[in-house]
Write a protein that holds these residues in place. Structure first.
Motif, mmCIF file in Angstrom:
data_model
loop_
_atom_site.group_PDB
_atom_site.id
_atom_site.type_symbol
_atom_site.label_atom_id
_atom_site.label_comp_id
_atom_site.label_asym_id
_atom_site.label_seq_id
_atom_site.Cartn_x
_atom_site.Cartn_y
_atom_site.Cartn_z
ATOM 1 N N LEU A 56 -12.487 -10.676 80.113
ATOM 2 C CA LEU A 56 -11.085 -10.191 79.929
ATOM 3 C C LEU A 56 -10.476 -9.469 80.987
ATOM 4 O O LEU A 56 -9.359 -9.695 81.494
ATOM 5 C CB LEU A 56 -11.031 -9.094 78.648
ATOM 6 N N ALA A 57 -11.300 -8.540 81.855
ATOM 7 C CA ALA A 57 -10.728 -7.958 83.024
ATOM 8 C C ALA A 57 -10.300 -8.981 84.155
ATOM 9 O O ALA A 57 -9.369 -8.846 84.928
ATOM 10 C CB ALA A 57 -12.021 -7.315 83.565
ATOM 11 N N SER A 69 -4.597 -9.782 78.631
ATOM 12 C CA SER A 69 -6.133 -9.993 78.524
ATOM 13 C C SER A 69 -6.671 -8.504 79.199
ATOM 14 O O SER A 69 -7.481 -7.967 78.463
ATOM 15 C CB SER A 69 -6.584 -10.869 79.680
ATOM 16 N N ARG A 70 -5.985 -7.760 79.939
ATOM 17 C CA ARG A 70 -6.475 -6.623 80.285
ATOM 18 C C ARG A 70 -6.205 -5.508 79.414
ATOM 19 O O ARG A 70 -6.936 -4.538 79.170
ATOM 20 C CB ARG A 70 -5.560 -6.442 81.861
ATOM 21 N N ARG A 71 -5.024 -5.549 78.615
ATOM 22 C CA ARG A 71 -4.566 -4.613 77.413
ATOM 23 C C ARG A 71 -5.913 -4.699 76.593
ATOM 24 O O ARG A 71 -6.377 -3.619 75.970
ATOM 25 C CB ARG A 71 -3.405 -4.682 76.781
ATOM 26 N N VAL A 72 -6.187 -6.040 76.245
ATOM 27 C CA VAL A 72 -7.333 -6.093 75.291
ATOM 28 C C VAL A 72 -8.652 -5.781 75.834
ATOM 29 O O VAL A 72 -9.404 -5.236 75.147
ATOM 30 C CB VAL A 72 -7.454 -7.715 74.934
ATOM 31 N N VAL A 76 -11.390 -3.262 73.922
ATOM 32 C CA VAL A 76 -12.636 -3.638 73.691
ATOM 33 C C VAL A 76 -13.407 -2.680 74.278
ATOM 34 O O VAL A 76 -14.560 -2.493 73.794
ATOM 35 C CB VAL A 76 -12.894 -5.160 74.247
ATOM 36 N N GLY A 77 -12.928 -1.748 75.221
ATOM 37 C CA GLY A 77 -13.808 -0.787 75.962
ATOM 38 C C GLY A 77 -14.058 0.346 75.150
ATOM 39 O O GLY A 77 -14.867 0.794 75.137
ATOM 40 N N LEU A 78 -12.922 0.718 74.362
ATOM 41 C CA LEU A 78 -13.088 1.666 73.302
ATOM 42 C C LEU A 78 -13.996 1.250 72.283
ATOM 43 O O LEU A 78 -14.815 1.887 71.651
ATOM 44 C CB LEU A 78 -11.646 1.942 72.706
#
Length: 196
Positions: A56-57, A69-72, A76-78
């Motif tokens: 994603l990053a 992708s970076r917002r997702v 996903v990090g949370l």
């Protein structure tokens, strides 16, 4: 969505779901209480989320633009932080002395050391994400990527050293995929830093 994109997403889901499904059928779960089982599932899900995060990053997943992708990646990090918290909290409830020993680096089991290192790196990364705007973008990327390397290395070592409910072949396969998924994004970040 193209057939290629569907295949990529299906393979990603299978890479995470298969180890989880096989772990759920482990005979080692027969006499465990539900909190312990939930803690284990949270740990396996955290490992699976680590497969998605670098993809994603770097914007490497189909049907997602880089900004989306970076917002997702942030969401996903949370979820990753939540899974790690549930994993540790569940183990704390079922065996506080073992968790205290692990957190104080007194545990005789090497997998505990790697798990705690990965946990602190996840927490540090989450805290730094809230301060991201105060850092220069290149500095943020270097720190965040370096923490990601620690998280992945620690989590993979933690998972591989545990002889528990995860089936060994699918566990090793998922761990290998997590490492492979991170190589390109990590090298890209470090190369950019050297050029800057």
């Amino acid at each position: 969505m193209t057939a290629r994109a569907i295949l990529i997403w299906a393979a990603l889901v299978a890479a995470i779901a298969l180890p989880l499904a096989l772990a759920a059928t482990s005979p080692l779960l027969a006499y465990r209480d539900p909190i312990y089982i939930a803690a284990g599932v949270a740990g396996i899900l955290a490992l699976g989320l680590l497969l998605i995060q670098p993809l994603l990053a770097a914007g490497m997943l189909p049907a997602l633009t880089l900004p989306k992708s970076r917002r997702v990646h942030g969401v996903v990090g949370l979820l990753l932080l939540l899974c790690v918290t549930l994993h540790v909290a569940g183990l704390w409830i079922t065996s506080p002395p073992d968790v205290v020993d692990a957190l104080l680096f007194r545990s005789p089991t090497p997998f505990s050391l790697w798990g705690v290192i990965a946990m602190w790196a996840v927490l540090t990364s989450a805290i730094l994400a809230t301060r991201r705007r105060k850092l220069r973008p290149r500095t943020w990327r270097l720190i965040h990527t370096s923490l990601a390397v620690i998280i992945i290395a620690g989590t993979v070592a933690h998972a591989l050293l545990i002889q528990g409910t995860m089936e060994p072949v699918t566990k090793a396969g998922l761990c290998a995929l997590v490492i492979l998924a991170a190589i390109k994004p990590v090298l890209s970040t470090w190369r950019t830093r050297k050029r800057g």
